[in-house]
Design a protein around this motif. Structure first.
Motif, PDB file in Angstrom:
ATOM      1  N   ASN A   1     -88.510 -12.035-132.891  1.00 36.82           N
ATOM      2  CA  ASN A   1     -89.225 -12.821-133.882  1.00 36.82           C
ATOM      3  C   ASN A   1     -88.760 -12.384-135.263  1.00 36.82           C
ATOM      4  O   ASN A   1     -88.648 -11.180-135.533  1.00 36.82           O
TER       5      ASN A   1
ATOM      6  N   GLN B   1     -89.593 -14.651-142.676  1.00 40.09           N
ATOM      7  CA  GLN B   1     -88.968 -15.663-143.525  1.00 40.09           C
ATOM      8  C   GLN B   1     -87.878 -15.069-144.413  1.00 40.09           C
ATOM      9  O   GLN B   1     -87.018 -15.800-144.904  1.00 40.09           O
TER      10      GLN B   1
ATOM     11  N   GLN C   1     -98.143 -16.958-130.804  1.00 39.73           N
ATOM     12  CA  GLN C   1     -97.259 -17.055-131.975  1.00 39.73           C
ATOM     13  C   GLN C   1     -97.387 -15.790-132.816  1.00 39.73           C
ATOM     14  O   GLN C   1     -98.490 -15.333-133.106  1.00 39.73           O
ATOM     15  N   VAL C   2     -96.245 -15.230-133.154  1.00 39.91           N
ATOM     16  CA  VAL C   2     -96.192 -14.017-133.964  1.00 39.91           C
ATOM     17  C   VAL C   2     -95.829 -14.381-135.397  1.00 39.91           C
ATOM     18  O   VAL C   2     -94.901 -15.159-135.632  1.00 39.91           O
ATOM     19  N   GLN C   3     -96.567 -13.844-136.333  1.00 35.51           N
ATOM     20  CA  GLN C   3     -96.235 -14.023-137.748  1.00 35.51           C
ATOM     21  C   GLN C   3     -95.820 -12.683-138.339  1.00 35.51           C
ATOM     22  O   GLN C   3     -96.454 -11.657-138.077  1.00 35.51           O
TER      23      GLN C   3
ATOM     24  N   GLY D   1    -100.952 -12.157-135.238  1.00 33.37           N
ATOM     25  CA  GLY D   1    -100.896 -13.251-134.289  1.00 33.37           C
ATOM     26  C   GLY D   1    -100.990 -12.736-132.859  1.00 33.37           C
ATOM     27  O   GLY D   1    -101.556 -11.680-132.601  1.00 33.37           O
ATOM     28  N   THR D   2    -100.405 -13.483-131.963  1.00 33.83           N
ATOM     29  CA  THR D   2    -100.456 -13.134-130.536  1.00 33.83           C
ATOM     30  C   THR D   2     -99.316 -12.172-130.217  1.00 33.83           C
ATOM     31  O   THR D   2     -98.202 -12.584-129.938  1.00 33.83           O
TER      32      THR D   2
ATOM     33  N   LYS E   1     -87.751 -11.111-126.399  1.00 37.03           N
ATOM     34  CA  LYS E   1     -87.749 -12.129-127.451  1.00 37.03           C
ATOM     35  C   LYS E   1     -87.714 -11.462-128.822  1.00 37.03           C
ATOM     36  O   LYS E   1     -88.279 -10.390-129.015  1.00 37.03           O
TER      37      LYS E   1
END
Length: 118
Positions: A107, A110, A1-3, A26-27, A105
């Motif tokens: 990401n 917010q 999971q990437v933040q 994150g990852t 992908k």
């Protein structure tokens, strides 16, 4: 999971400047590019507008509406990008979203609100 953690933004007067930063954690297997898109009020997610992107190799791309007014930079070691914009206009008002892509992908952060108004 990437933040993706975004900072900066807020209320800016016309003609002013802003500085947005985004740090990825994150990852993270690999990064092809990071950047910023923006979404104006009433627009759908699919209508997000390119602001700027930068690859790990340092190649930059800017949206037509910000070209000449925006500069994007990155610190690969810190997985951080910084967007600086000047000569801000009311039409720059939008939610600015940080993006990280590995080429397959995407990401998204917010989002951070930028309002250009006197």
């Amino acid at each position: 999971q990437v933040q993706l953690v975004e900072s900066g933004g807020g209320l800016v007067q016309p003609g002013g400047s802003l500085r947005l930063s985004c740090t990825a954690s994150g990852t993270i297997v690999s990064i092809n590019a990071m950047g910023w898109y923006r979404q104006s009020s009433g627009k759908r997610e699919s209508e997000r507008e390119l602001v700027a992107t930068i690859t790990t190799g340092g190649k930059t791309t800017y949206g037509h509406s910000v070209e000449g007014r925006a500069t994007i930079s990155r610190d690969n070691a810190k997985n951080t990008i910084v967007l600086e914009m000047n000569s801000l206009r009311p039409e720059d008002t939008a939610v600015y979203y940080c993006l990280l892509t590995n080429g397959i992908k995407m990401n998204w952060g917010q989002g951070t609100q930028v309002t250009v108004s006197s």
